[in-house]
Design a protein around this motif. Sequence first.
Motif, PDB file in Angstrom:
ATOM      1  N   THR A 281       0.845  -1.199   0.000  1.00 15.08           N
ATOM      2  CA  THR A 281       0.000   0.000   0.000  1.00 15.08           C
ATOM      3  C   THR A 281       0.877   1.244   0.000  1.00 15.08           C
ATOM      4  OG1 THR A 281      -1.739  -1.146   1.237  1.00 15.08           O
ATOM      5  CG2 THR A 281      -1.768   1.269   1.265  1.00 15.08           C
ATOM      6  N   ILE A 282       0.656   2.115  -0.975  1.00 17.24           N
ATOM      7  CA  ILE A 282       1.401   3.364  -1.088  1.00 17.24           C
ATOM      8  C   ILE A 282       0.428   4.504  -0.786  1.00 17.24           C
ATOM      9  CG2 ILE A 282       2.936   4.758  -2.514  1.00 17.24           C
ATOM     10  CD1 ILE A 282       3.860   1.855  -2.148  1.00 17.24           C
ATOM     11  N   GLU A 283       0.625   5.157   0.349  1.00 16.74           N
ATOM     12  CA  GLU A 283      -0.303   6.227   0.725  1.00 16.74           C
ATOM     13  C   GLU A 283      -0.073   7.477  -0.112  1.00 16.74           C
ATOM     14  OE1 GLU A 283      -1.121   5.040   5.408  1.00 16.74           O
ATOM     15  OE2 GLU A 283      -0.047   6.898   4.936  1.00 16.74           O
ATOM     16  N   GLU A 284      -1.046   8.381  -0.055  1.00 13.80           N
ATOM     17  CA  GLU A 284      -0.962   9.634  -0.800  1.00 13.80           C
ATOM     18  C   GLU A 284       0.220  10.465  -0.302  1.00 13.80           C
ATOM     19  OE1 GLU A 284      -3.829  13.469  -1.894  1.00 13.80           O
ATOM     20  OE2 GLU A 284      -4.578  11.798  -0.678  1.00 13.80           O
ATOM     21  N   GLY A 285       0.907  11.104  -1.236  1.00 17.49           N
ATOM     22  CA  GLY A 285       2.017  11.969  -0.864  1.00 17.49           C
ATOM     23  C   GLY A 285       3.362  11.265  -0.797  1.00 17.49           C
ATOM     24  N   VAL A 286       3.415   9.987  -1.141  1.00 19.14           N
ATOM     25  CA  VAL A 286       4.679   9.259  -1.177  1.00 19.14           C
ATOM     26  C   VAL A 286       5.364   9.520  -2.520  1.00 19.14           C
ATOM     27  CG1 VAL A 286       5.730   6.965  -1.236  1.00 19.14           C
ATOM     28  CG2 VAL A 286       3.927   7.473   0.417  1.00 19.14           C
ATOM     29  N   VAL A 287       6.683   9.722  -2.487  1.00 17.27           N
ATOM     30  CA  VAL A 287       7.473   9.908  -3.706  1.00 17.27           C
ATOM     31  C   VAL A 287       8.389   8.698  -3.870  1.00 17.27           C
ATOM     32  CG1 VAL A 287       9.210  11.304  -4.884  1.00 17.27           C
ATOM     33  CG2 VAL A 287       7.408  12.417  -3.533  1.00 17.27           C
ATOM     34  N   ILE A 288       8.318   8.057  -5.025  1.00 15.39           N
ATOM     35  CA  ILE A 288       9.173   6.909  -5.333  1.00 15.39           C
ATOM     36  C   ILE A 288       9.907   7.193  -6.626  1.00 15.39           C
ATOM     37  CG2 ILE A 288       9.242   4.451  -5.924  1.00 15.39           C
ATOM     38  CD1 ILE A 288       6.824   4.038  -4.157  1.00 15.39           C
ATOM     39  N   LYS A 289      11.242   7.124  -6.574  1.00 13.33           N
ATOM     40  CA  LYS A 289      12.069   7.357  -7.751  1.00 13.33           C
ATOM     41  C   LYS A 289      12.986   6.172  -7.976  1.00 13.33           C
ATOM     42  CE  LYS A 289      12.211  12.420  -7.602  1.00 13.33           C
ATOM     43  NZ  LYS A 289      13.112  13.612  -7.609  1.00 13.33           N
ATOM     44  N   GLY A 290      13.203   5.845  -9.231  1.00 15.78           N
ATOM     45  CA  GLY A 290      14.092   4.741  -9.549  1.00 15.78           C
ATOM     46  C   GLY A 290      13.418   3.395  -9.342  1.00 15.78           C
ATOM     47  N   ASN A 291      14.209   2.332  -9.343  1.00 15.77           N
ATOM     48  CA  ASN A 291      13.699   0.972  -9.207  1.00 15.77           C
ATOM     49  C   ASN A 291      13.534   0.632  -7.726  1.00 15.77           C
ATOM     50  OD1 ASN A 291      13.672   0.550 -11.995  1.00 15.77           O
ATOM     51  ND2 ASN A 291      15.803  -0.116 -12.003  1.00 15.77           N
ATOM     52  N   VAL A 292      12.307   0.468  -7.324  1.00 14.15           N
ATOM     53  CA  VAL A 292      11.963   0.172  -5.933  1.00 14.15           C
ATOM     54  C   VAL A 292      11.028  -1.024  -5.914  1.00 14.15           C
ATOM     55  CG1 VAL A 292      10.853   1.005  -3.829  1.00 14.15           C
ATOM     56  CG2 VAL A 292      12.252   2.572  -5.208  1.00 14.15           C
TER      57      VAL A 292
END
Length: 440
Positions: A281-292
């Motif tokens: 679950t990815i909540e609102e306002g999360v920033v993900i960059k690159g390979n995760v």
Amino acid sequence: MQRFSQNSKTKKPGQQPLRIIRLQINLFNPTTPLLFDIMKSLILAAGEGLRLRPITETIPKVMIPLAGTPIIEYVVNALVKNGITDISIVVGYKKEAVMDHFGDGARFGAKISYVFQERQLGTAHALLVSQSALEGESEFLVLGGDNVIFAETLYSLLESSCHAPALLAKNEPHNVSQYGAVTLKGKNLVEKLDEKPRNSDGALISLGIYKFNGSVFDVAKRCVGRGELTIPHIIRELTTQKFGVRAVVTDGAWMDVVYPWDMLKVNGELMSSLLGSTAGTIEEGVVIKGNVEIGRGSTIRSGSYIVGPVRIGAGCDIGPCAYVSQSTLIGDNAAIGPFSCIKNSLVGSDSKIGSGCRISDSIISQGAAIGSNSSNTSGPCRIEVGNTYEKAELFGFLAGEDVVIGDGVVAREGTILGRGCNVAPLKVIQGTIPSNARVI
């Protein structure tokens, strides 16, 4: 899989018996079949890995996870991808961890059996106690289970025209003193194998990967009888015999973990090829960059910032407003508190890092708990390993399994906390602290 052999009635007088060969699909170039003699392999996985304590106090070195996969699993996968699926594993120290993970091997596309080395006397002894598992094989591979390798690495040896005995070597002159020097005579004949060379000019390193036939057991028996207990002792005797030992030089990947800080380096190299995926679950306002990669059942809370390559296991709780980056591996069911920053670190399963922590270049083992607002320094340092001090180019600290660190603790670079240590709040710690110690 098909086997081909010529009927013995057609063999001419004085002609050498024809070998059984195997037609196998080439996984690297499916249009070209592979013809390999090797049908079976032996993985040596009985040792502890003393220089990796306190991590190896509870698991054998071969089961240390890097990029989310135990070291020995890379070896098994490399064999299977080359069509070698009949695998025997020599186990000893904490053998249940290996056996429980692999079982009969079906889950990995292999048929796996086990050889028990009750006393870890050395690799030559391990080979000797495995003789019954390898009977009837014209040639077989013997290799360590504690190095990360890939299919391409083994392919170099398998596709070569060199018959047993042969070894796999690599041109890495800066590592020769650490792994032993292979000196060649002519194109590929091994002249000598020196475990502690004074002068390594022009030498190769031995990767601990060998092609043998049944005659090696007579040599192993003689070596063990003289108290010469490692496979390099066997190689040295074989070099004096008629056909000698051949070397195959590879440029394939081979990564070794000798000290805890090596885990960070190898993990970083493996994570560079990580493919991103999210199952949590990815909540609102999360920033993900690159390979995760985020495992099933994990929650990344609002305001968190994750920069790959990063792997987060299943059932984790990250944030809110946490920062995770730079080849960090987080095991299953771990928790990272609000406003904490984790960089280039290994965080074990079931561990907990409180709020406002700053952790970098460090190893947090399974079940450890780090109090809020704790941090570490990192950099070059000298660390006590056994009776010597070894240099680490970049390292933070290591917290062994089930370590408890109070709030506001600072760990200096090179700190090693043994399993079960307990550190009171607001302490500055450094050096090597033995298992189950209390810092008050």
